[in-house]
Design a protein around this motif. Structure first.
Motif, PDB file in Angstrom:
ATOM      1  N   PHE A   8       2.367   8.561  -2.876  1.00 55.88           N
ATOM      2  CA  PHE A   8       2.973   7.449  -3.585  1.00 55.88           C
ATOM      3  C   PHE A   8       4.424   7.289  -3.176  1.00 55.88           C
ATOM      4  O   PHE A   8       5.121   8.271  -2.944  1.00 55.88           O
ATOM      5  N   ASN A 105      -3.555   1.685  -1.555  1.00 57.65           N
ATOM      6  CA  ASN A 105      -3.391   1.360  -2.973  1.00 57.65           C
ATOM      7  C   ASN A 105      -4.737   1.171  -3.667  1.00 57.65           C
ATOM      8  O   ASN A 105      -4.920   1.614  -4.804  1.00 57.65           O
ATOM      9  N   ILE A 506       2.175   2.033  -2.866  1.00 49.27           N
ATOM     10  CA  ILE A 506       2.147   2.872  -1.670  1.00 49.27           C
ATOM     11  C   ILE A 506       2.422   1.990  -0.458  1.00 49.27           C
ATOM     12  O   ILE A 506       1.723   0.999  -0.229  1.00 49.27           O
TER      13      ILE A 506
END
Length: 540
Positions: A8, A105, A506
């Motif tokens: 992340f 994501n 991300i």
């Protein structure tokens, strides 16, 4: 497969024009109740001593809309999702969608929902009108080579000679020059993909047999109708940035069944209200602040503190034409210049087993009118794995000429088309069929379309946009882009209302070192050229 989804990066977010976190007052919509058919200020007064949740309405229930709702629910907002009538997943419940390796994501979301909707990484193939052209392996299983060598070396070209393949290398100059900035989009968006390939010396055969068919199923239109900027962005993201990016998995059923339905269930568990068959017709706003105060659906109104609009182009165009508020705003009027692409999906049950070459097969060459993808549902979908007969689906893009035909004529034409690629198909009988028609459903990135597309923030301080056609610098495409813009819209709401935490988006994987070095050099050269007298005088 989904281990990468644990990476992340917090994306810092601030609104384009202001940040509520540096001194804006509460939005006017916070004193209005969420009602159907009007408000009742008497009832509101009974709750003056209670801190009410801020109300956010999300218009659209696809990747972008549910993505925004997902994060806003977790931040404690009172979220209502309005679906326009085509069912949960609109505008993204069209045909069978691939989920590519860089969709970090979406894979992260799937992990969070604790569901396992995907197949393993699958092999695929591409066909032209002349037959099998390319077989795509699972790239991450092969030795990793610097871009673009891995794609060129590991891809199995069946008919294309080496000399034609090598004519693709000069195109890397344009790929390096196109860095997804506003300047790059404006530079390349005005020319067609065909002109791009011509300028950089691609051979006729490379264009006709490889690039042309690839765009017909990637950007859903013939190359002469595709923006060169969109072409460069998509090609780099999926095929050139990193060797393994072209690996793809599919849902083991429909996207609605495997992802959207459990996702909606989790949202409802967080008190998110999902309302179907609610077509937005207008927005009421405060003349003094310029903020939207109500979303109008015919005779019903929904009071809001913030709004996220996450619908397709055609749906938004219909709303703009009906809306007294939107039709006076320049950024919304420009949307009327955009266009969608027709899709026809054909699911066939045959009376016998027919060998389909790969789980996924991209095909073009139907008189250069449209492209399609053929899927072997006995391999991809769980419900058909044990069937004794073949079940297949063919999704046709830019299907203008198929759209008005009745089911029998569509089936007849489809069997004729697919028989070029699937042996013994003509001898099989169709025992059942499902035909789906989706007029203007997919985004058309035509040459010159960029100047009409919207950004995430609008001239209404509390109305934000999301979708695969919204301008973003994230760099992703297709479903991942839709979902990312939904998260970005949620971040704009958080910033505007001064409550909650920002969603963690991300980023796309960084360029390989040699590509980054070349792009840095290219930027410096462009800066030097821009200082040359008369450099901007001639048409670029």
């Amino acid at each position: 497969m989904l281990a990468m989804s644990k990476w992340f990066t917090l994306t810092p977010f601030m609104s384009n024009r202001f940040s509520k976190r540096v001194g804006f007052s509460n939005s006017p919509g916070s004193v209005r109740a969420h009602v159907n058919g009007g408000g009742d200020d008497t009832n509101n007064s009974k709750n003056n001593d209670k801190k009410k949740k801020k109300k956010v309405v999300v218009v659209g229930s696809g990747w972008a809309g549910l993505g925004a709702a997902h994060h806003l629910c977790k931040q404690g907002f009172d979220v209502t999702v309005l679906d326009g009538g085509d069912g949960i997943g609109t505008p993204d419940n069209v045909g069978i969608q691939g989920f590519w390796y860089p969709y970090k994501n979406i894979f992260s979301l799937v992990d969070e929902l604790a569901i396992k909707p995907f197949t393993s990484w699958t092999r695929s193939a591409q066909y032209s009108g002349e037959g099998l052209e390319v077989e795509f392996p699972v790239y991450q299983e092969l030795p990793q080579l610097p871009t673009p060598l891995g794609t060129l070396y590991h891809t199995q070209f069946v008919r294309l000679p080496l000399v034609d393949r090598l004519t693709s290398l000069p195109l890397m100059a344009a790929v390096i020059d196109f860095d997804n900035t506003d300047v790059a989009w404006k530079k390349y968006d005005s020319i067609t993909a065909r002109e791009l390939f011509k300028r950089f010396g691609c051979s006729e055969r490379l264009y006709q047999d490889i690039f042309g068919p690839l765009l017909q199923v990637g950007l859903f239109a013939p190359a002469e109708q595709c923006s060169a900027a969109a072409t460069l962005g998509l090609l780099y993201y999926l095929t050139l940035a990193h060797q393994k990016h072209f690996d793809v998995a599919f849902c083991r059923g429909t996207t609605k069944q495997k992802i959207f339905e459990p996702w909606v269930g989790s949202l409802k568990a967080k008190s998110c209200e999902m309302l179907e068959h609610k077509k937005v017709t207008d927005f009421n706003f405060d003349e003094e602040t310029g903020c939207v105060t109500e979303v109008v659906c015919g005779n019903e109104t929904y009071s809001v503190d913030a709004v996220v609009v996450a619908v397709g182009i055609t749906t938004l165009q219909e709303t703009i034409k009906k809306s007294a508020a939107l039709c006076k705003r320049e950024e919304f009027l420009k949307v009327l210049n955009l266009a969608g692409i027709d899709v026809v999906t054909v699911k066939l049950w045959l009376d016998r087993k027919v060998a389909i070459p790969n789980p996924s097969n991209a095909c073009a060459g139907f008189d250069d009118l449209f492209g399609c993808t053929i899927f072997d549902l006995n391999v991809i979908h769980d419900e058909h794995k044990d069937d004794t007969e073949t079940v297949l689906e063919a999704d046709f893009y830019h299907a203008n000429e198929l759209l008005p035909l009745n089911d029998e004529l569509v089936t007849e034409k489809v069997i004729s088309y697919l028989s070029k690629y699937i042996n013994d198909l003509e001898s099989a009988c169709v025992v059942a069929k499902e035909i789906g028609r989706f007029p203007k459903r997919l985004t058309h990135f035509f040459p010159g379309s960029y100047k009409y597309m919207m950004r995430g923030s609008t001239s209404f301080p509390n109305l934000f946009m999301a979708g695969d056609w919204i301008i973003t610098r994230h760099g992703s495409w297709l479903q991942e882009k839709s979902y990312v813009t939904g998260l970005e819209a949620a971040n704009r709401v958080v910033d505007y209302l001064e409550e909650g935490s920002f969603a963690k988006v991300i980023p796309v994987e960084e360029d390989e070192p040699h590509i980054e070095a070349l792009r840095s050099l290219n930027r410096r050269l462009n800066e030097i050229i821009s200082q040359v007298p008369l450099s901007s005088y001639f048409l670029q």
